[in-house]
Write a protein that holds these residues in place. Sequence first.
Motif, short mmCIF file in Angstrom:
data_model
loop_
_atom_site.label_atom_id
_atom_site.label_comp_id
_atom_site.label_asym_id
_atom_site.label_seq_id
_atom_site.Cartn_x
_atom_site.Cartn_y
_atom_site.Cartn_z
N LEU A 16 0.83 -1.21 0.00
CA LEU A 16 0.00 0.00 0.00
C LEU A 16 0.86 1.26 0.00
O LEU A 16 0.58 2.22 -0.71
CB LEU A 16 -0.92 -0.01 1.23
CG LEU A 16 -2.05 -1.05 1.22
CD1 LEU A 16 -2.77 -1.08 2.56
CD2 LEU A 16 -3.04 -0.76 0.10
N GLN A 17 1.96 1.22 0.78
CA GLN A 17 2.85 2.38 0.81
C GLN A 17 3.49 2.60 -0.55
O GLN A 17 3.63 3.74 -1.02
CB GLN A 17 3.93 2.19 1.88
CG GLN A 17 4.82 3.41 2.09
CD GLN A 17 4.05 4.62 2.59
OE1 GLN A 17 3.33 4.53 3.58
NE2 GLN A 17 4.16 5.74 1.89
N GLY A 18 3.91 1.51 -1.18
CA GLY A 18 4.50 1.62 -2.53
C GLY A 18 3.50 2.18 -3.53
O GLY A 18 3.86 2.99 -4.40
N LYS A 19 2.22 1.75 -3.42
CA LYS A 19 1.19 2.26 -4.32
C LYS A 19 0.96 3.74 -4.10
O LYS A 19 0.79 4.51 -5.06
CB LYS A 19 -0.11 1.48 -4.09
CG LYS A 19 -1.18 1.75 -5.11
CD LYS A 19 -0.81 1.21 -6.47
CE LYS A 19 -1.93 1.40 -7.47
NZ LYS A 19 -1.57 0.92 -8.81
N ILE A 20 0.96 4.15 -2.83
CA ILE A 20 0.77 5.58 -2.53
C ILE A 20 1.93 6.40 -3.11
O ILE A 20 1.72 7.47 -3.69
CB ILE A 20 0.65 5.78 -1.00
CG1 ILE A 20 -0.65 5.16 -0.49
CG2 ILE A 20 0.74 7.25 -0.64
CD1 ILE A 20 -0.78 5.16 1.01
N ASP A 21 3.16 5.90 -2.96
CA ASP A 21 4.31 6.61 -3.51
C ASP A 21 4.22 6.72 -5.03
O ASP A 21 4.53 7.77 -5.62
CB ASP A 21 5.60 5.89 -3.11
CG ASP A 21 5.85 5.94 -1.61
OD1 ASP A 21 5.25 6.80 -0.94
OD2 ASP A 21 6.62 5.09 -1.11
N GLU A 22 3.78 5.64 -5.66
CA GLU A 22 3.64 5.65 -7.13
C GLU A 22 2.59 6.66 -7.57
O GLU A 22 2.80 7.42 -8.53
CB GLU A 22 3.26 4.24 -7.59
CG GLU A 22 3.11 4.10 -9.09
CD GLU A 22 2.71 2.71 -9.51
OE1 GLU A 22 2.25 2.54 -10.65
OE2 GLU A 22 2.84 1.78 -8.67
N LEU A 23 1.46 6.69 -6.87
CA LEU A 23 0.40 7.65 -7.21
C LEU A 23 0.86 9.08 -6.96
O LEU A 23 0.53 10.00 -7.71
CB LEU A 23 -0.85 7.35 -6.40
CG LEU A 23 -1.59 6.05 -6.77
CD1 LEU A 23 -2.71 5.77 -5.77
CD2 LEU A 23 -2.16 6.14 -8.19
#
Length: 578
Positions: A360-367
């Motif tokens: 989830l943290q990686g997805k937030i960083d990507e977004l």
Amino acid sequence: MIPRRDTVDKMVPLQKRDQFDNLEKHTQWGIEFVEKYTKFVKERSEIETNYAKQIRNLSKKYQPKKNSKEEEESKYTFCRAFLTTLNELNDYAGQHEVISENLTSLIITELARYLQELKTERKSHFHDGRKAQQHIESSWKQLEASKKRFERECKEAERAQQYFEKMDADINVTKADVEKARQQAQMRHQMASDSKSEYAAYLEKFNKEQNEHYYTIIPNIFQKLQDMEEKRIERISVCMKTFADVDRQVLPIVGKCLDGMTNAAESIEPKADSKQVVESFKSGFEPPGDVEFEDYGQAMKRTVSETSLSNTKESKEKPGVKAKSKLWPFIKNKNKLSLKLGSVPEDFSHLPPEQRRKKLQGKIDELSKDIQKEMDQRDALTKMKDVYIKNPQMGDPASVDPRLTEIGQNIEKLQSEVQKFEGWLAEVEERMPSKSDSHRKSGLYETQNSTTVSNNCAQDRERPLSSPDGSYTEEQNSEVQVKAQPIPTPTTTTEFDDEFDDEEVLPTIGTCKALYPFEGHNEGTISVAEGELLYVIEEDKGDGWTRVRRNEDEEGYVPTSYVEVFLETNAKGAMTYI
């Protein structure tokens, strides 16, 4: 005067001393040697080319593929070192290609051109030699013919003289006959004298030509052949030196390639890699509590501890219970079909807490990066619109508005996505156990255990049996019916924990043989090789997938059409991996 025969014999040209035949054979052998050496260098060049090609293919074969598995492997230092080694090996192959190219351009091509020049020069020298030899032989033949004619005329003059003297001494011969004989003798003497002069002239001419032939023409030709031979040998020497220099020139770069491999090997950090493994597989689950004492003595009722690792299906309601987490991708829940088909829930709810948090943290960083890109584009278009407003001749400001509107919508959409994932992340972080949770459970066990031990005299653990459909069944006694009664616990129940509580080790219900290879890149699947034998632990439920097991730690789904299944007649009697 007739020359002595031994003097004439000394005038014969010493043709046998002219080693034209031997020189011709030697120079031809020299040309063949150059051709042989050229062939040798050409084969060496081909070997270098093939070797470089094989090295490049080897490096390319083991280069990481662009998939998620290889990206995960790149986190480890030994994988990065191996990738560096492959890259250095590719550069190493390039140096062997350089060797092949230099051998071709500096030796093979030059020797091929030189061979043509050498053959032409040799042919010219031997042509001049043969021409000079033919000329001296022709002069010798003329001299021989003149000598023989002079010899013949001398003999005829001597016979005519003898005949005249005989006729002059004979008294019966008329004076006219004597006069005729005398004139004949004089004529013969004159012819002999002319032949002598002619022979002397030819002899003088031949001696002059022979002297020029053996002291000027032939030595010059031999000198040219010698120079040609020395140049040939010198050219071979230069090529052999170049042959070694071509290798020597690439040694520094080859050394750098080997140094790069060595540095890559020395950069491997075992402790960092082991920590990376811990971080990669860190689940975030709370460790199970202590197993409580179960009293069978007073009411003949078996009580199941809420923190036991071997609960029945009712243990789903006990948040303190945790099943073996190593098989979590194969849990039976509402997401089972989607996991089998390779699709992943958007909130990563199929992952353990710690891994879910990282995703989830990686997805937030990507977004967030995408939002920043969109905002940069919006700023650039805004500046462009301002320029158009100030200078209308450069463009229409209204033409930028549709794109600005689109970017604004994209930013709002991405921001809503970020908020959604941040909500999931906050939920996961709230549910993740703190470091003090394990101490709390340990204290709870000590309190309960001290009370229970003083009142009971027997203890045992409940053993769940796995049924073929994946559910747990309890062992029953023919005389006593045992019921599991949960003990209340202060631990809060969570939905995420419930998904892992029904996790089980399924028994094998048969075997199967892989008919075709299957990569198994999607989550929930397993890769198999053609002809590999596996255990079947779950039949095809109509969705085209069969669940199989390779060993204790590896199991997953494979397409039913890829395997040949052999089911056992008694599935419950099959052995399971524990």
